[in-house]
Design a protein around this motif. Structure first.
Motif, PDB file in Angstrom:
ATOM      1  N   LEU A 199       0.840  -1.191   0.000  1.00 23.42           N
ATOM      2  CA  LEU A 199       0.000   0.000   0.000  1.00 23.42           C
ATOM      3  C   LEU A 199       0.878   1.245   0.000  1.00 23.42           C
ATOM      4  O   LEU A 199       1.971   1.235   0.577  1.00 23.42           O
ATOM      5  CB  LEU A 199      -0.877  -0.017   1.255  1.00 23.42           C
ATOM      6  CG  LEU A 199      -1.934   1.081   1.395  1.00 23.42           C
ATOM      7  CD1 LEU A 199      -3.043   0.867   0.383  1.00 23.42           C
ATOM      8  CD2 LEU A 199      -2.502   1.079   2.816  1.00 23.42           C
ATOM      9  N   ILE A 200       0.409   2.313  -0.628  1.00 23.82           N
ATOM     10  CA  ILE A 200       1.130   3.583  -0.586  1.00 23.82           C
ATOM     11  C   ILE A 200       1.396   3.963   0.873  1.00 23.82           C
ATOM     12  O   ILE A 200       0.604   3.658   1.762  1.00 23.82           O
ATOM     13  CB  ILE A 200       0.324   4.680  -1.320  1.00 23.82           C
ATOM     14  CG1 ILE A 200       1.171   5.944  -1.506  1.00 23.82           C
ATOM     15  CG2 ILE A 200      -1.000   4.962  -0.627  1.00 23.82           C
ATOM     16  CD1 ILE A 200       0.522   6.965  -2.432  1.00 23.82           C
ATOM     17  N   GLY A 201       2.517   4.623   1.133  1.00 25.92           N
ATOM     18  CA  GLY A 201       2.982   4.789   2.499  1.00 25.92           C
ATOM     19  C   GLY A 201       2.561   6.071   3.190  1.00 25.92           C
ATOM     20  O   GLY A 201       1.855   6.915   2.636  1.00 25.92           O
ATOM     21  N   GLY A 202       3.052   6.191   4.417  1.00 30.54           N
ATOM     22  CA  GLY A 202       2.834   7.386   5.222  1.00 30.54           C
ATOM     23  C   GLY A 202       1.367   7.629   5.513  1.00 30.54           C
ATOM     24  O   GLY A 202       0.584   6.711   5.764  1.00 30.54           O
ATOM     25  N   TYR A 203       0.988   8.915   5.452  1.00 35.35           N
ATOM     26  CA  TYR A 203      -0.391   9.309   5.746  1.00 35.35           C
ATOM     27  C   TYR A 203      -1.246   9.424   4.490  1.00 35.35           C
ATOM     28  O   TYR A 203      -2.397   9.863   4.566  1.00 35.35           O
ATOM     29  CB  TYR A 203      -0.394  10.646   6.493  1.00 35.35           C
ATOM     30  CG  TYR A 203       0.150  10.547   7.896  1.00 35.35           C
ATOM     31  CD1 TYR A 203      -0.647  10.113   8.942  1.00 35.35           C
ATOM     32  CD2 TYR A 203       1.469  10.887   8.171  1.00 35.35           C
ATOM     33  CE1 TYR A 203      -0.152  10.026  10.233  1.00 35.35           C
ATOM     34  CE2 TYR A 203       1.982  10.803   9.460  1.00 35.35           C
ATOM     35  CZ  TYR A 203       1.169  10.370  10.487  1.00 35.35           C
ATOM     36  OH  TYR A 203       1.663  10.275  11.760  1.00 35.35           O
ATOM     37  N   VAL A 204      -0.698   9.032   3.334  1.00 37.23           N
ATOM     38  CA  VAL A 204      -1.484   9.122   2.107  1.00 37.23           C
ATOM     39  C   VAL A 204      -2.741   8.256   2.176  1.00 37.23           C
ATOM     40  O   VAL A 204      -3.804   8.677   1.715  1.00 37.23           O
ATOM     41  CB  VAL A 204      -0.625   8.788   0.873  1.00 37.23           C
ATOM     42  CG1 VAL A 204      -1.452   8.900  -0.395  1.00 37.23           C
ATOM     43  CG2 VAL A 204       0.581   9.716   0.790  1.00 37.23           C
ATOM     44  N   PRO A 205      -2.683   7.029   2.754  1.00 35.76           N
ATOM     45  CA  PRO A 205      -3.937   6.278   2.885  1.00 35.76           C
ATOM     46  C   PRO A 205      -5.003   7.032   3.672  1.00 35.76           C
ATOM     47  O   PRO A 205      -6.198   6.907   3.367  1.00 35.76           O
ATOM     48  CB  PRO A 205      -3.500   4.995   3.610  1.00 35.76           C
ATOM     49  CG  PRO A 205      -2.074   4.810   3.228  1.00 35.76           C
ATOM     50  CD  PRO A 205      -1.522   6.214   3.178  1.00 35.76           C
ATOM     51  N   THR A 206      -4.590   7.815   4.662  1.00 33.11           N
ATOM     52  CA  THR A 206      -5.562   8.603   5.426  1.00 33.11           C
ATOM     53  C   THR A 206      -6.235   9.628   4.521  1.00 33.11           C
ATOM     54  O   THR A 206      -7.458   9.824   4.582  1.00 33.11           O
ATOM     55  CB  THR A 206      -4.859   9.315   6.600  1.00 33.11           C
ATOM     56  OG1 THR A 206      -4.264   8.328   7.451  1.00 33.11           O
ATOM     57  CG2 THR A 206      -5.850  10.138   7.411  1.00 33.11           C
ATOM     58  N   MET A 207      -5.449  10.286   3.659  1.00 28.93           N
ATOM     59  CA  MET A 207      -6.033  11.213   2.701  1.00 28.93           C
ATOM     60  C   MET A 207      -7.011  10.493   1.787  1.00 28.93           C
ATOM     61  O   MET A 207      -8.129  10.982   1.531  1.00 28.93           O
ATOM     62  CB  MET A 207      -4.938  11.870   1.863  1.00 28.93           C
ATOM     63  CG  MET A 207      -5.469  12.734   0.733  1.00 28.93           C
ATOM     64  SD  MET A 207      -4.183  13.312  -0.412  1.00 28.93           S
ATOM     65  CE  MET A 207      -3.692  11.800  -1.225  1.00 28.93           C
TER      66      MET A 207
END
Length: 422
Positions: A297-305
């Motif tokens: 999955l794409i990392g960091g907080y990008v999933p939150t966005m």
């Protein structure tokens, strides 16, 4: 897919955003064990202590890149508390996790594919054989070989580790001296932390001008389906660090279809059959070309966005896939943007004032993970990012405008002191 409460094991993650999947799994009623080489990288981040309280169990001191040792630990855990699924969001730990999954008969992408994706040169060769559009490339094990390869490719060239991640030691070189410097850094990068070893091998690629987007996919039984594309705000050259992006990216229908078509072909060529993937693509003069494929999955907080835009939680899809299910993407509603907070100068972080940004129109969330007192520098790789803010709006243009305005309100205070680690 298992419907009753399950036991999931997360092998390493990213501080602190990577623990969001643990909180989501627990909210769904599942039990989660976190396995790590060391807790130090997680405790170093603001909020790390709280994040480490979310898993039900912590197993530390584990060589998480060693398949045999990792299997010994998870196998012993499995005998006491049966494991129903494995999670891995950290690039360097995917191959070992996949081997454990195979040994225990758990759903996961194959270990062969995960090992392949960690070797960017091997992927380049597979894509070339399949006729997938990509930049010209060469492999080099010494700075001298890198300089010769760059001369063959022509300037400018991108220099990166063949097994790297997080934009570490990635740069654009315009002459032989810059190539030699970047290649020497790659050759010296024999550890990425958390037990992940570096090969020291450099991959050189012809620089393709054009905007960069990523295509987020889920593949089940070899069929890949897109969630959508994320555009990218890069740091100034020569370090192409990702400083933000919007989802879904503003792309013409034919361009978006071309990106999905090229990425689908790339995943098939790489042999991906069961995984979330994050594939970076440059929209070059001759059409989309593959930059690299990441088997996660794409990392960091990008999933939150992305969650704000989908109106649902993409981590639930990752959990469903880990438990043998077949998640399916849903359409986006509106748009979101994320922007990284970085240091304006090298030194020691004195503090970050983001209160005005939190109250700005369109701001959905602000996350800070840097601690005052730590060395900082302007972004050279992903680990130099100090926090993020997320904005939402009905359109990408509106979300982008809100992100720019909120970002301008953040004040990062840096005092004189040692520069962040190179």
């Amino acid at each position: 897919m298992r419907k009753s409460p399950a036991h999931l094991v997360l092998v390493e993650t990213t501080p602190t955003a990577g623990f969001k999947i643990v909180a989501e799994a627990r909210a769904l009623g599942h039990d989660v064990t976190f396995v790590a080489h060391s807790l130090d990288p997680y405790l170093a981040a603001e909020g790390g202590e709280e994040a480490l309280r979310t898993p039900a169990r912590l197993l530390t001191g584990v060589p998480t890149t060693d398949p045999g040792c990792l299997l010994d630990v998870i196998g012993a855990l499995h005998r006491k508390h049966p494991v129903h699924g494995l999670l891995a969001l950290s690039e360097g730990h995917l191959p070992a996790t996949a081997e454990v999954a195979e040994a225990l008969g758990l759903p996961f992408e194959s270990a062969a594919v995960m090992r392949r994706l960690r070797d960017k040169h091997a992927v380049r060769e597979l894509l070339a054989a399949a006729g997938v559009p990509q930049p010209a490339f060469r492999r080099a094990v010494t700075p001298e070989e890198a300089v010769a390869a760059a001369a063959e490719l022509g300037y400018p060239v991108v220099v990166k580790p063949a097994d790297g991640f997080g934009s570490l030691h990635v740069g654009v070189a315009n002459d032989a001296a810059e190539v030699a410097e970047l290649a020497a850094a790659v050759a010296g990068a024999r550890s990425y932390g958390r037990g992940v070893a570096g090969s020291g091998v450099a991959l050189l690629e012809a620089y393709v001008p054009g905007p960069v987007v990523s295509c987020e996919m889920v593949t089940v039984d070899g069929t890949s389906t897109p969630y959508g594309c994320v555009d990218r705000v890069p740091a100034p050259a020569p370090h192409p660090v990702e400083l933000g992006g919007c989802f879904p990216a503003e792309l013409a229908d034919d361009v978006r279809e071309a990106v999905v078509r090229v990425v689908t072909g790339a995943l098939a060529a790489a042999g991906v059959r069961r995984a979330h993937t994050h594939t970076e693509v440059v929209l070059g003069p001759d059409g989309p070309q593959i930059i690299e494929i990441n088997g996660r999955l794409i990392g960091g907080y990008v999933p939150t966005m992305i969650n704000y835009v989908l109106g649902r939680n993409i981590y639930h899809d990752v959990i469903e896939l880990a438990l043998g299910g077949s998640p399916s993407p849903s359409p986006a509603h509106g748009a979101g943007c994320i922007r990284a907070i970085t240091a304006p100068a090298p030194g020691v972080l004195a503090g970050i004032d983001a209160e005005a940004a939190r109250g700005a129109p369109g701001t959905a969330e602000v996350m800070l993970h840097a601690r005052p007192g730590q060395p900082v520098r302007p972004a050279r790789d992903n680990f130099d990012r100090l926090g993020f803010l997320i904005t939402t709006a009905g359109t990408a243009a509106g979300a982008r405008k809100a992100a720019e305005e909120a970002h301008a309100l953040v004040r990062v205070r840096v005092e004189d002191g040692p520069e962040g680690a190179a």
